[in-house]
Design an enzyme around this catalytic site. Structure first.
Site, PDB file in Angstrom:
ATOM      1  N   LEU A  84      12.759  -0.377 -10.597  1.00  0.00           N
ATOM      2  CA  LEU A  84      11.660  -1.232 -11.056  1.00  0.00           C
ATOM      3  C   LEU A  84      10.457  -1.098 -10.122  1.00  0.00           C
ATOM      4  CD1 LEU A  84      13.903  -4.293 -11.956  1.00  0.00           C
ATOM      5  CD2 LEU A  84      12.734  -2.766 -13.559  1.00  0.00           C
ATOM      6  N   PRO A  85       9.279  -1.580 -10.567  1.00  0.00           N
ATOM      7  CA  PRO A  85       8.079  -1.359  -9.755  1.00  0.00           C
ATOM      8  C   PRO A  85       8.116  -1.988  -8.356  1.00  0.00           C
ATOM      9  CG  PRO A  85       7.470  -1.945 -12.011  1.00  0.00           C
ATOM     10  CD  PRO A  85       8.954  -2.120 -11.905  1.00  0.00           C
TER      11      PRO A  85
ATOM     12  N   LYS B 217       1.020  -0.507  -3.204  1.00  0.00           N
ATOM     13  CA  LYS B 217       2.087  -1.502  -2.979  1.00  0.00           C
ATOM     14  C   LYS B 217       2.936  -1.098  -1.771  1.00  0.00           C
ATOM     15  CE  LYS B 217       5.763  -0.608  -5.012  1.00  0.00           C
ATOM     16  NZ  LYS B 217       7.060  -0.006  -4.924  1.00  0.00           N
TER      17      LYS B 217
ATOM     18  N   THR C 219      11.356   0.897  -4.690  1.00  0.00           N
ATOM     19  CA  THR C 219      10.839   0.740  -3.324  1.00  0.00           C
ATOM     20  C   THR C 219      10.334  -0.695  -3.189  1.00  0.00           C
ATOM     21  OG1 THR C 219      10.119   3.045  -3.327  1.00  0.00           O
ATOM     22  CG2 THR C 219       9.219   1.638  -1.601  1.00  0.00           C
TER      23      THR C 219
ATOM     24  N   LYS D 257      12.396   4.407   3.949  1.00  0.00           N
ATOM     25  CA  LYS D 257      11.557   4.836   2.819  1.00  0.00           C
ATOM     26  C   LYS D 257      10.081   4.502   3.066  1.00  0.00           C
ATOM     27  CE  LYS D 257      10.004   5.637  -1.323  1.00  0.00           C
ATOM     28  NZ  LYS D 257       9.632   6.979  -1.714  1.00  0.00           N
TER      29      LYS D 257
END
Ligand code: NAD
Length: 294
Positions: free
Chosen positions: A65-66, A246, A96, A171
């Protein structure tokens, strides 16, 4: 055959779910977009009418998901999936998101006897399609041993970074560096072209020289230099500027909370934020090249 529920079938989740179906798993997907679910059906999976319906009878749940808020609302609260999943279900979140959110969701899973890992990925849409992603996992050894068997059809590398949240920290370090490399590469190509060089020739020279990096090797940001990348498709598909912005926001929050100094990451965050404000948020992140165009 193991049954996997896959929630979030976008640019990354779509091809990842398709590779699991090709790898012999029974994949039931859910996305807010009907087109994304139709694509999964064409790739050999099934679609469901809701996330809850997708997870019925599933031994494994994967989400792509975003951002943090989407992951929290999928799993937590009275309406969330953790209220219905059986103890022992393996849940892998490849989105992420903030490490803090990943730890919070992992704690809620543990309280229900559910095995949760943060499993964010590196590699982009090309690697998602080719099944050559790098997975960076955070969580227990027991969860990692099970996760590896499921992630293999989508992966070239599967790392265990450490406890819950560690995958997300690794990440975010990677993506902050990627943003810096993309910003530097777009700036260098624009400088060369402004001084009469051909962008393809300049790219080839730098690829064989000390400025070589991933963005030039597999993701050239100058339109027409490389086939099959977003830059040669009007910056469509790929990794959206909004998502990179983001990720850089998460990197900045992480730096503040750990009192780390990240001057290059901070500059890159501002460049991507500026680029998004100019209406480019939905384009691939290599479109930063446009910021340097005349
Ligand atoms: P995307 O926007 O293409 O896909 C996200 C999908 O989630 C969309 O199809 C959307 O409809 C769906 N969605 C949103 N809310 C939902 C909900 N409640 N239930 C079901 N579906 C829902 O984004 P993407 O590029 O696939 O990225 C997904 C994640 O992977 C992000 O966290 C991103 O930062 C990360 N990531 C992306 C790339 C890349 O190159 N695109 C690479 C590595 C990591």
């Amino acid at each position: 055959m193991k049954r996997i529920a896959f929630i979030g079938l976008g640019n990354m989740g779509g091809p990842m779910a398709a590779n699991l179906a090709k790898g012999g798993f029974e994949v039931v997907g859910f996305d807010l977009s009907q087109a994304a679910m139709t694509a999964l059906e064409q790739a050999g999976g099934k679609s469901a009418s809701s996330a809850h319906a997708a997870t019925e009878g599933a031994e494994v749940v994967i989400s792509m998901l975003p951002a943090s808020q989407h992951v929290e609302s999928l799993y937590l609260g009275e309406e969330g999936l953790f209220a219905q999943l059986s103890a022992g279900t393996l849940v892998l979140d490849s989105s992420t998101i903030a490490a803090e959110t990943a730890r919070h969701v992992a704690d809620a899973a543990t309280a229900k006897g559910i095995l949760f890992m943060d499993t964010p990925v590196s590699g982009g849409v090309g690697a998602a399609k080719a099944g050559t992603l790098t997975f960076i996992c955070g969580g227990s050894e027991a969860a990692f041993a099970q996760a590896k068997l499921v992630l293999e059809p989508m992966a070239k590398n599967i790392f265990h970074a450490g406890d819950s949240g560690s995958g997300q920290i690794a990440k975010i370090c990677n993506n902050m560096l990627l943003a810096v490399l993309m910003a530097g590469t777009t700036e260098a190509l624009a400088l060369g072209v402004k001084n009469g060089l051909d962008p393809a020739t300049l790219s080839e020279i730098i690829k064989q020289s000390s400025g070589s990096n991933w963005t030039l090797n597999v993701y050239n940001p100058w339109p027409g230099v490389m086939e099959g990348v977003p830059a040669s498709n009007e910056y469509k598909g790929g990794f959206q500027v909004d998502l990179m912005a983001k990720d850089l926001g998460i990197a900045m929050d992480t730096a503040i909370s750990s009192r780390a100094s990240v001057p290059m990451g901070s500059l890159a965050r501002n460049l991507f934020a500026l680029h998004a404000q100019k209406g480019n948020g939905g384009l691939d992140f290599s479109s930063l090249q446009k910021l340097f165009a005349d």
